[in-house]
Design a protein around this motif. Sequence first.
Motif, PDB file in Angstrom:
ATOM      1  N   PRO A  63      41.610  45.222   5.087  1.00  0.00           N
ATOM      2  CA  PRO A  63      41.504  44.458   3.976  1.00  0.00           C
ATOM      3  C   PRO A  63      42.969  44.388   3.244  1.00  0.00           C
ATOM      4  CG  PRO A  63      39.986  46.089   4.229  1.00  0.00           C
ATOM      5  CD  PRO A  63      40.901  46.245   5.535  1.00  0.00           C
ATOM      6  N   THR A  64      42.825  43.178   2.372  1.00  0.00           N
ATOM      7  CA  THR A  64      43.889  42.770   1.684  1.00  0.00           C
ATOM      8  C   THR A  64      43.362  41.802   0.318  1.00  0.00           C
ATOM      9  OG1 THR A  64      46.050  41.712   1.256  1.00  0.00           O
ATOM     10  CG2 THR A  64      44.645  40.676   2.835  1.00  0.00           C
ATOM     11  N   ASP A  65      44.090  42.238  -0.797  1.00  0.00           N
ATOM     12  CA  ASP A  65      43.602  41.202  -1.785  1.00  0.00           C
ATOM     13  C   ASP A  65      44.145  39.793  -1.883  1.00  0.00           C
ATOM     14  OD1 ASP A  65      42.167  43.489  -2.932  1.00  0.00           O
ATOM     15  OD2 ASP A  65      43.729  44.194  -4.117  1.00  0.00           O
ATOM     16  N   GLU A  66      45.210  39.616  -0.908  1.00  0.00           N
ATOM     17  CA  GLU A  66      45.683  38.173  -1.244  1.00  0.00           C
ATOM     18  C   GLU A  66      45.077  37.303  -0.134  1.00  0.00           C
ATOM     19  OE1 GLU A  66      49.987  37.860  -0.094  1.00  0.00           O
ATOM     20  OE2 GLU A  66      49.872  40.030  -0.392  1.00  0.00           O
ATOM     21  N   CYS A  67      45.026  35.984  -0.244  1.00  0.00           N
ATOM     22  CA  CYS A  67      44.625  35.014   0.772  1.00  0.00           C
ATOM     23  C   CYS A  67      46.079  34.721   1.231  1.00  0.00           C
ATOM     24  CB  CYS A  67      43.772  34.001   0.005  1.00  0.00           C
ATOM     25  SG  CYS A  67      43.492  32.694   1.440  1.00  0.00           S
ATOM     26  N   ARG A  68      46.047  34.947   2.582  1.00  0.00           N
ATOM     27  CA  ARG A  68      47.343  34.599   3.397  1.00  0.00           C
ATOM     28  C   ARG A  68      46.812  34.619   4.753  1.00  0.00           C
ATOM     29  NH1 ARG A  68      51.272  39.695   3.960  1.00  0.00           N
ATOM     30  NH2 ARG A  68      50.189  40.713   5.739  1.00  0.00           N
ATOM     31  N   ALA A  69      47.623  33.891   5.620  1.00  0.00           N
ATOM     32  CA  ALA A  69      47.352  33.878   7.038  1.00  0.00           C
ATOM     33  C   ALA A  69      46.946  35.347   7.658  1.00  0.00           C
ATOM     34  CB  ALA A  69      48.403  33.275   7.953  1.00  0.00           C
ATOM     35  N   VAL A  70      45.934  35.596   8.416  1.00  0.00           N
ATOM     36  CA  VAL A  70      45.438  36.795   8.748  1.00  0.00           C
ATOM     37  C   VAL A  70      46.677  37.360   9.732  1.00  0.00           C
ATOM     38  CG1 VAL A  70      44.265  35.808  10.611  1.00  0.00           C
ATOM     39  CG2 VAL A  70      43.494  38.046   9.866  1.00  0.00           C
ATOM     40  N   PHE A  71      47.369  36.614  10.476  1.00  0.00           N
ATOM     41  CA  PHE A  71      48.365  36.627  11.068  1.00  0.00           C
ATOM     42  C   PHE A  71      48.979  35.618  11.578  1.00  0.00           C
ATOM     43  CE2 PHE A  71      44.559  36.904  14.165  1.00  0.00           C
ATOM     44  CZ  PHE A  71      44.610  35.696  14.971  1.00  0.00           C
ATOM     45  N   PRO A  72      50.583  35.444  11.723  1.00  0.00           N
ATOM     46  CA  PRO A  72      51.500  34.040  11.822  1.00  0.00           C
ATOM     47  C   PRO A  72      50.525  33.259  12.925  1.00  0.00           C
ATOM     48  CG  PRO A  72      52.725  36.199  11.738  1.00  0.00           C
ATOM     49  CD  PRO A  72      51.500  36.714  11.992  1.00  0.00           C
ATOM     50  N   GLY A  73      50.607  32.103  12.241  1.00  0.00           N
ATOM     51  CA  GLY A  73      49.825  31.195  13.107  1.00  0.00           C
ATOM     52  C   GLY A  73      48.024  30.957  12.968  1.00  0.00           C
ATOM     53  N   GLY A  74      47.748  32.009  12.289  1.00  0.00           N
ATOM     54  CA  GLY A  74      46.146  32.037  11.875  1.00  0.00           C
ATOM     55  C   GLY A  74      46.049  31.632  10.499  1.00  0.00           C
ATOM     56  N   PRO A  75      44.581  31.334  10.249  1.00  0.00           N
ATOM     57  CA  PRO A  75      44.068  30.929   8.994  1.00  0.00           C
ATOM     58  C   PRO A  75      44.214  32.180   7.990  1.00  0.00           C
ATOM     59  CG  PRO A  75      42.095  31.141  10.388  1.00  0.00           C
ATOM     60  CD  PRO A  75      43.355  31.471  11.316  1.00  0.00           C
ATOM     61  N   CYS A  76      43.722  31.781   6.750  1.00  0.00           N
ATOM     62  CA  CYS A  76      43.070  32.832   5.709  1.00  0.00           C
ATOM     63  C   CYS A  76      41.829  33.099   6.206  1.00  0.00           C
ATOM     64  CB  CYS A  76      43.640  32.549   4.263  1.00  0.00           C
ATOM     65  SG  CYS A  76      42.969  33.591   2.967  1.00  0.00           S
ATOM     66  N   VAL A  77      41.592  34.545   6.256  1.00  0.00           N
ATOM     67  CA  VAL A  77      40.108  34.983   6.551  1.00  0.00           C
ATOM     68  C   VAL A  77      39.665  35.734   5.653  1.00  0.00           C
ATOM     69  CG1 VAL A  77      38.895  36.229   8.303  1.00  0.00           C
ATOM     70  CG2 VAL A  77      40.673  34.795   9.096  1.00  0.00           C
ATOM     71  N   ALA A  78      38.196  35.561   5.072  1.00  0.00           N
ATOM     72  CA  ALA A  78      37.756  36.324   4.044  1.00  0.00           C
ATOM     73  C   ALA A  78      37.107  37.492   4.910  1.00  0.00           C
ATOM     74  CB  ALA A  78      36.542  35.885   3.343  1.00  0.00           C
ATOM     75  N   ASP A  79      37.374  38.674   3.934  1.00  0.00           N
ATOM     76  CA  ASP A  79      36.841  39.959   4.421  1.00  0.00           C
ATOM     77  C   ASP A  79      35.203  40.036   4.570  1.00  0.00           C
ATOM     78  OD1 ASP A  79      36.054  42.596   5.124  1.00  0.00           O
ATOM     79  OD2 ASP A  79      37.447  43.539   3.715  1.00  0.00           O
ATOM     80  N   PRO A  80      34.507  39.960   5.572  1.00  0.00           N
ATOM     81  CA  PRO A  80      32.978  40.094   5.395  1.00  0.00           C
ATOM     82  C   PRO A  80      32.362  41.193   4.949  1.00  0.00           C
ATOM     83  CG  PRO A  80      33.732  40.606   7.660  1.00  0.00           C
ATOM     84  CD  PRO A  80      34.868  40.175   7.060  1.00  0.00           C
ATOM     85  N   ASP A  81      33.169  42.248   4.662  1.00  0.00           N
ATOM     86  CA  ASP A  81      32.760  43.683   4.229  1.00  0.00           C
ATOM     87  C   ASP A  81      32.998  43.813   2.829  1.00  0.00           C
ATOM     88  OD1 ASP A  81      31.261  44.126   6.606  1.00  0.00           O
ATOM     89  OD2 ASP A  81      33.158  45.081   7.418  1.00  0.00           O
ATOM     90  N   GLY A  82      33.953  42.865   2.273  1.00  0.00           N
ATOM     91  CA  GLY A  82      34.403  43.134   0.925  1.00  0.00           C
ATOM     92  C   GLY A  82      34.581  41.641   0.035  1.00  0.00           C
ATOM     93  N   ASP A  83      35.340  41.953  -0.896  1.00  0.00           N
ATOM     94  CA  ASP A  83      35.629  40.594  -1.827  1.00  0.00           C
ATOM     95  C   ASP A  83      36.882  40.094  -1.462  1.00  0.00           C
ATOM     96  OD1 ASP A  83      33.015  41.189  -2.951  1.00  0.00           O
ATOM     97  OD2 ASP A  83      34.028  42.483  -4.928  1.00  0.00           O
ATOM     98  N   GLY A  84      37.720  40.754  -0.603  1.00  0.00           N
ATOM     99  CA  GLY A  84      39.046  40.221  -0.415  1.00  0.00           C
ATOM    100  C   GLY A  84      38.966  39.394   0.782  1.00  0.00           C
ATOM    101  N   PHE A  85      40.371  39.746   1.440  1.00  0.00           N
ATOM    102  CA  PHE A  85      40.580  38.869   2.908  1.00  0.00           C
ATOM    103  C   PHE A  85      41.032  39.926   3.801  1.00  0.00           C
ATOM    104  CE2 PHE A  85      41.319  36.540  -0.967  1.00  0.00           C
ATOM    105  CZ  PHE A  85      40.548  35.118  -0.933  1.00  0.00           C
TER     106      PHE A  85
END
Length: 162
Positions: A63-85
């Motif tokens: 988990p992280t609080d900021e919306c950024r690429a989940v890994f280089p070359g990937g999209p921003c991904v919401a955390d299905p178990d929380g409010d963050g990413f």
Amino acid sequence: MTVFVCSACGLSITGPLTELTEMPTRPRDQGYPKADGSRRATATMPLGFFALEPEPWGAPLVPTDECRAVFPGGPCVADPDGDGFLMSAGPRNTVVLHPDDARGLREDSDVFRHCSGCCGLHGEAGMNQQCPCGAHVGTLINDCNTAYELHLDPNQVRLITD
């Protein structure tokens, strides 16, 4: 020239490749339809070359609080178990190559490990490429909202140079 082999069985999983000194800029054409109807991005790596990804890449995701690429070359991904990413806490220095430079790899048949997006594999579920011996060696990403590249896990492959 460098060849990558499976650490488990020693089988060559690439032909001879030349190392680039840094990662190329990832193409910005993810998700846009091509003339052939596909939505796959242009490959990050040219055929016959590889580079090391210095940033954490792939699973596990944390988990992280900021919306950024989940890994280089990937999209921003919401955390299905929380409010963050989510962001990668995976290994650094994964070996990035053009998917067509791999030899004999097969997709993991375990549906939970090779979860896909709408147009291809997104890589968020972990390694989805296996050596013919069955060892997991890397992760292919080729969904419409990801880069198009293959990452070999540095803990699962060895390099042989001549």
